[in-house]
Motif scaffolding. Structure first.
Motif, PDB file in Angstrom:
ATOM      1  N   ALA A  58       4.982   6.788 -16.487  1.00 53.23           N
ATOM      2  CA  ALA A  58       5.251   5.471 -16.412  1.00 53.23           C
ATOM      3  C   ALA A  58       6.745   5.052 -16.711  1.00 53.23           C
ATOM      4  N   TYR A  59       7.569   4.567 -15.967  1.00 54.13           N
ATOM      5  CA  TYR A  59       8.773   4.046 -16.326  1.00 54.13           C
ATOM      6  C   TYR A  59       8.764   2.423 -16.540  1.00 54.13           C
ATOM      7  N   TYR A  60       9.404   2.198 -17.450  1.00 55.92           N
ATOM      8  CA  TYR A  60       9.476   0.748 -17.924  1.00 55.92           C
ATOM      9  C   TYR A  60      10.874   0.277 -18.328  1.00 55.92           C
ATOM     10  N   ARG A  61      11.438  -1.090 -18.273  1.00 55.54           N
ATOM     11  CA  ARG A  61      12.449  -1.442 -18.797  1.00 55.54           C
ATOM     12  C   ARG A  61      12.198  -2.954 -19.210  1.00 55.54           C
ATOM     13  N   TYR A  62      13.298  -3.546 -19.909  1.00 57.25           N
ATOM     14  CA  TYR A  62      13.161  -4.777 -20.542  1.00 57.25           C
ATOM     15  C   TYR A  62      14.293  -5.874 -19.877  1.00 57.25           C
TER      16      TYR A  62
ATOM     17  N   ALA B 289      13.509  -7.658  -6.024  1.00 61.75           N
ATOM     18  CA  ALA B 289      14.247  -6.189  -6.072  1.00 61.75           C
ATOM     19  C   ALA B 289      13.937  -5.688  -7.429  1.00 61.75           C
ATOM     20  N   LEU B 290      13.528  -4.253  -6.980  1.00 64.27           N
ATOM     21  CA  LEU B 290      12.986  -3.334  -8.289  1.00 64.27           C
ATOM     22  C   LEU B 290      14.383  -2.626  -8.827  1.00 64.27           C
ATOM     23  N   ASN B 291      15.279  -2.278  -8.079  1.00 60.17           N
ATOM     24  CA  ASN B 291      16.235  -1.410  -8.384  1.00 60.17           C
ATOM     25  C   ASN B 291      15.793  -0.291  -9.079  1.00 60.17           C
ATOM     26  N   PRO B 292      14.597   0.599  -8.290  1.00 63.72           N
ATOM     27  CA  PRO B 292      13.751   1.615  -9.086  1.00 63.72           C
ATOM     28  C   PRO B 292      14.362   2.677  -9.724  1.00 63.72           C
ATOM     29  N   PRO B 293      13.919   3.512 -10.529  1.00 66.64           N
ATOM     30  CA  PRO B 293      14.608   4.628 -11.268  1.00 66.64           C
ATOM     31  C   PRO B 293      15.199   5.522 -10.145  1.00 66.64           C
ATOM     32  N   ALA B 294      16.344   6.249 -10.525  1.00 64.78           N
ATOM     33  CA  ALA B 294      16.864   7.054  -9.454  1.00 64.78           C
ATOM     34  C   ALA B 294      15.779   8.069  -9.106  1.00 64.78           C
TER      35      ALA B 294
ATOM     36  N   MET C  77       0.960  -1.253   0.028  1.00 68.59           N
ATOM     37  CA  MET C  77       0.099  -0.037   0.216  1.00 68.59           C
ATOM     38  C   MET C  77       0.852   1.243  -0.064  1.00 68.59           C
ATOM     39  N   ASP C  78       1.957   1.313   0.593  1.00 67.24           N
ATOM     40  CA  ASP C  78       2.968   2.479   0.805  1.00 67.24           C
ATOM     41  C   ASP C  78       3.829   2.484  -0.632  1.00 67.24           C
ATOM     42  N   GLY C  79       3.544   1.696  -1.340  1.00 72.18           N
ATOM     43  CA  GLY C  79       4.188   1.860  -2.807  1.00 72.18           C
ATOM     44  C   GLY C  79       5.492   1.488  -2.749  1.00 72.18           C
ATOM     45  N   LYS C  80       6.371   0.957  -1.915  1.00 70.03           N
ATOM     46  CA  LYS C  80       7.565   1.078  -1.658  1.00 70.03           C
ATOM     47  C   LYS C  80       8.189  -0.598  -1.727  1.00 70.03           C
ATOM     48  N   LYS C  81       7.296  -1.676  -1.771  1.00 68.97           N
ATOM     49  CA  LYS C  81       7.788  -2.889  -1.913  1.00 68.97           C
ATOM     50  C   LYS C  81       7.052  -3.671  -2.828  1.00 68.97           C
TER      51      LYS C  81
END
Length: 311
Positions: free
Chosen positions: A175-179, A140-145, A113-117
């Motif tokens: 929206a961020y995306y990666r492949y 493990a998301l390794n999110p955008p900086a 719910m907190d959008g963090k995990k």
């Protein structure tokens, strides 16, 4: 002995006899057969929503009949407050995602719910249902900086087996995306691209529906090899969707965005209105349906693409 099939077009030599029907453990799934243990057909769409509280999910299933998804089941609800046994009571989640990997395992993920995990688990298809579920683990998301919180998490496997992950930022505007590439040996995805936000602020992009920010962004591969994208509106009541065609390397020929159902909260009978959804997910899963082609053996319509064919 070996049987030469369509030799004039590709010269492939089939290592199996000509297939005339689907039988368990025969190593093949010819077009037109109902799925057996050798062939997992992604002929089912599971629609899933999470209500505003983050503590209740609803889902239903539709089945591919060769032209579209029909014979929808009734919506059923599930409490989420104790979804993951190791996290205790009072749990809540923002979004849910289902995707089938190239080895036919399903990956089920939920965003806190907190959008963090993001928490994820895997299940295997036993011919009738997904079972043998692994415990939930943190993904493990390794999110955008510069970003630590997100509104939704989505995954889709392309026809070339690449995985696309999509994150919607906390303000619902980007929206961020990666492949990633599939490693058949380790049965994992790796070689990740960098996160990209190609379209910038979605609310200012002409190709996206107007109306402010969005709560979730979903992709699903359909049984006819088209892709469907869906955006849930800021108020959690409208789902905008569009379709694209696969050209062998990418999706294009996009249709215009369409609001198909109106207020999607009305799809669930007997629920109090007004009510809003935090996320909208559609996942392609295995289920009873019509096979689209050969998986592990010879298909006399195109032996060149079969792993059982050599030459």
């Amino acid at each position: 002995g070996n049987l030469l099939l369509n030799g004039s077009s590709c010269g492939a030599e089939c290592a199996y006899p000509n297939i005339v029907g689907c039988v368990d453990a025969d190593g093949c799934c010819p077009a037109g057969c109902v799925a057996d243990s050798d062939c997992v057909v992604l002929s089912r769409i599971k629609q899933s929503v999470i209500t505003d509280s983050g503590q209740e999910a609803w889902a239903r299933n539709g089945f591919w009949d060769g032209t579209g998804y029909k014979n929808w089941t009734s919506w059923t609800g599930q409490g989420l407050t104790q979804l993951i046994s190791t996290l205790g009571a009072g749990q809540a989640y923002r979004s849910v995602d289902y995707v089938v990997l190239p080895d036919n395992r399903v990956q089920h993920s939920v965003l806190q719910m907190d959008g963090k995990k993001v928490w994820t688990r895997h299940g295997s298809w036993d011919g009738n249902a997904y079972s043998s579920w692994t415990p939930y683990v943190e993904l493990a998301l390794n999110p955008p900086a510069g970003f630590t919180e997100f509104r939704s998490f989505d995954q889709v496997v392309f026809p070339d087996t690449r995985l696309k992950q999509t994150l919607v930022t906390w303000d619902g505007k980007t929206a961020y995306y990666r492949y990633a590439d599939w490693d058949a040996g380790t049965k994992t995805y790796g070689n990740w691209d960098a996160w990209d936000n190609q379209y910038g602020d979605l609310t200012n992009t002409a190709s996206y529906p107007a109306g402010g920010s969005f709560r979730s962004f979903n992709h699903v591969m359909l049984a006819n090899n088209r892709i469907k994208q869906a955006l849930l509106s800021e108020d959690g009541h409208l789902v905008w969707h569009r379709y694209g065609d696969w050209d062998g390397t990418k999706f294009g020929n996009w249709m215009a965005w369409t609001d198909q159902w109106g207020d999607v909260t009305n799809l669930i009978p007997g629920k109090p209105i007004p009510q809003a959804f935090l996320s909208w997910d559609e996942g392609a899963l295995a289920g009873a349906g019509v096979a689209s082609g050969c998986q592990n053996g010879c298909d006399d319509s195109d032996p060149c693409t079969d792993d059982a064919c050599v030459g």
